[in-house]
Design an enzyme around this catalytic site. Sequence first.
Site, PDB file in Angstrom:
ATOM      1  N   ASP A  47      -3.468  -0.407 -14.968  1.00 30.55           N
ATOM      2  CA  ASP A  47      -3.868   0.513 -13.900  1.00 30.55           C
ATOM      3  C   ASP A  47      -2.916   0.377 -12.729  1.00 30.55           C
ATOM      4  OD1 ASP A  47      -6.164   2.244 -12.778  1.00 30.55           O
ATOM      5  OD2 ASP A  47      -5.824   0.773 -11.195  1.00 30.55           O
ATOM      6  N   TYR A  52      -0.005   2.019  -4.489  1.00 30.19           N
ATOM      7  CA  TYR A  52       0.201   0.563  -4.605  1.00 30.19           C
ATOM      8  C   TYR A  52       1.690   0.227  -4.546  1.00 30.19           C
ATOM      9  CZ  TYR A  52      -4.507   0.767  -6.804  1.00 30.19           C
ATOM     10  OH  TYR A  52      -5.825   1.006  -7.106  1.00 30.19           O
ATOM     11  N   LYS A  77      -2.102   7.168 -10.045  1.00 28.68           N
ATOM     12  CA  LYS A  77      -3.064   7.962  -9.265  1.00 28.68           C
ATOM     13  C   LYS A  77      -2.379   8.753  -8.164  1.00 28.68           C
ATOM     14  CE  LYS A  77      -6.299   4.106  -9.833  1.00 28.68           C
ATOM     15  NZ  LYS A  77      -5.565   2.860  -9.494  1.00 28.68           N
ATOM     16  N   HIS A 110      -6.921   9.913  -6.661  1.00 24.71           N
ATOM     17  CA  HIS A 110      -7.310   8.590  -6.159  1.00 24.71           C
ATOM     18  C   HIS A 110      -8.630   8.613  -5.359  1.00 24.71           C
ATOM     19  CE1 HIS A 110      -5.204   4.510  -5.234  1.00 24.71           C
ATOM     20  NE2 HIS A 110      -6.498   4.347  -5.293  1.00 24.71           N
TER      21      HIS A 110
END
Length: 280
Positions: A47, A52, A77, A110
């Site tokens: 994931d 990120y 995402k 997201h």
Amino acid sequence: MMNKIPDITLNDGLTLPVVGLGTYALNGNAGANAVQNAIHAGYRLIDSAYNYENEGTVGEAVRRSSVPREELRITSKLPGRYQNYDKAVTTIQESLYRASLDYYDLYLIHWPNPRQDQYVEAWQALIDAKKWGLVRSIGVCNFLPEHIERLEKETGVKPSVNQIELHPFFNQEQQRKWHQANNIVTESWSPLARANNLLQNDTIQQIAQRHNKSISQIILRWHFQLGAISIPKSASPVRQLENISIFDFSLDETEMSLISGLTHPDGRINNQDPAVYEEF
Ligand SMILES: NC(=O)c1ccc[n+]([C@@H]2O[C@H](COP(=O)([O-])OP(=O)(O)OC[C@H]3O[C@@H](n4cnc5c(N)ncnc54)[C@H](OP(=O)(O)O)[C@@H]3O)[C@@H](O)[C@H]2O)c1
């Protein structure tokens, strides 16, 4: 393979393992080593997210690993600030360039950011990206039933997955039942509640002693038996292995309900209620 993790089949036919690796804060070379180690240990679902800033790290680990690309399931995402249709299309392409991948297996919105009111056009971009072969399966995170109903009404396409905050302190019973009734797979984020005081809980400790397992293993087994995919994050090879070693025992109904009974209305880690919380 040594640590075979069972699969779930999504409503569009793609299969996903029931435990994957969370990667929040796994970045750079240390992050790539951690992800590569997880793949070596048996993880097949990874994931990540544009926000990120580790799609490149994940792509690097995929290239370093000896596991064929088609056996892996890589997720990213779409951030809230790129929910406009054209921006969403560009962002999916940028996500692929960052990872140096030809496709993502799963691409998720997201957060719904309902006040921004752009999640339907973002969803249309994901639908088109799937048609173009950039992603194999599309889903959402943190969507309430009303948000998902709107997606289906306005585009005719239902998400395969909804990734939501789920752990014993916030068991999401109603939302999970709604997913099940609508053939959407629940994916649990922060499945260990970010290793907060949940990992010292007496009730779970007693169950863990009975099974000769760790508290984390009991919690992850609970997710599995609820029918949810969990994505615990660990940078440590020892804990990564621990977190997928949950398929040689089972919890009985009493144990399941004792753990589910730890939930409380304000059990969210950071009070991120998708009805009002926004993330860009
Ligand atoms: N869609 C969303 O909005 C959303 C939001 C949050 C998170 N996520 C995703 O969900 C993933 C997981 O959530 P999370 O990272 O917030 O929290 P988490 O997986 O519940 O917990 C991670 C923490 O638990 C520790 N840990 C892991 N396994 C352990 C074990 N067996 N024993 C003791 N400690 C252990 C980790 O430390 P070590 O690394 O030192 O082991 C880390 O501090 C994220 O990484 C991200 O991919 C998505």
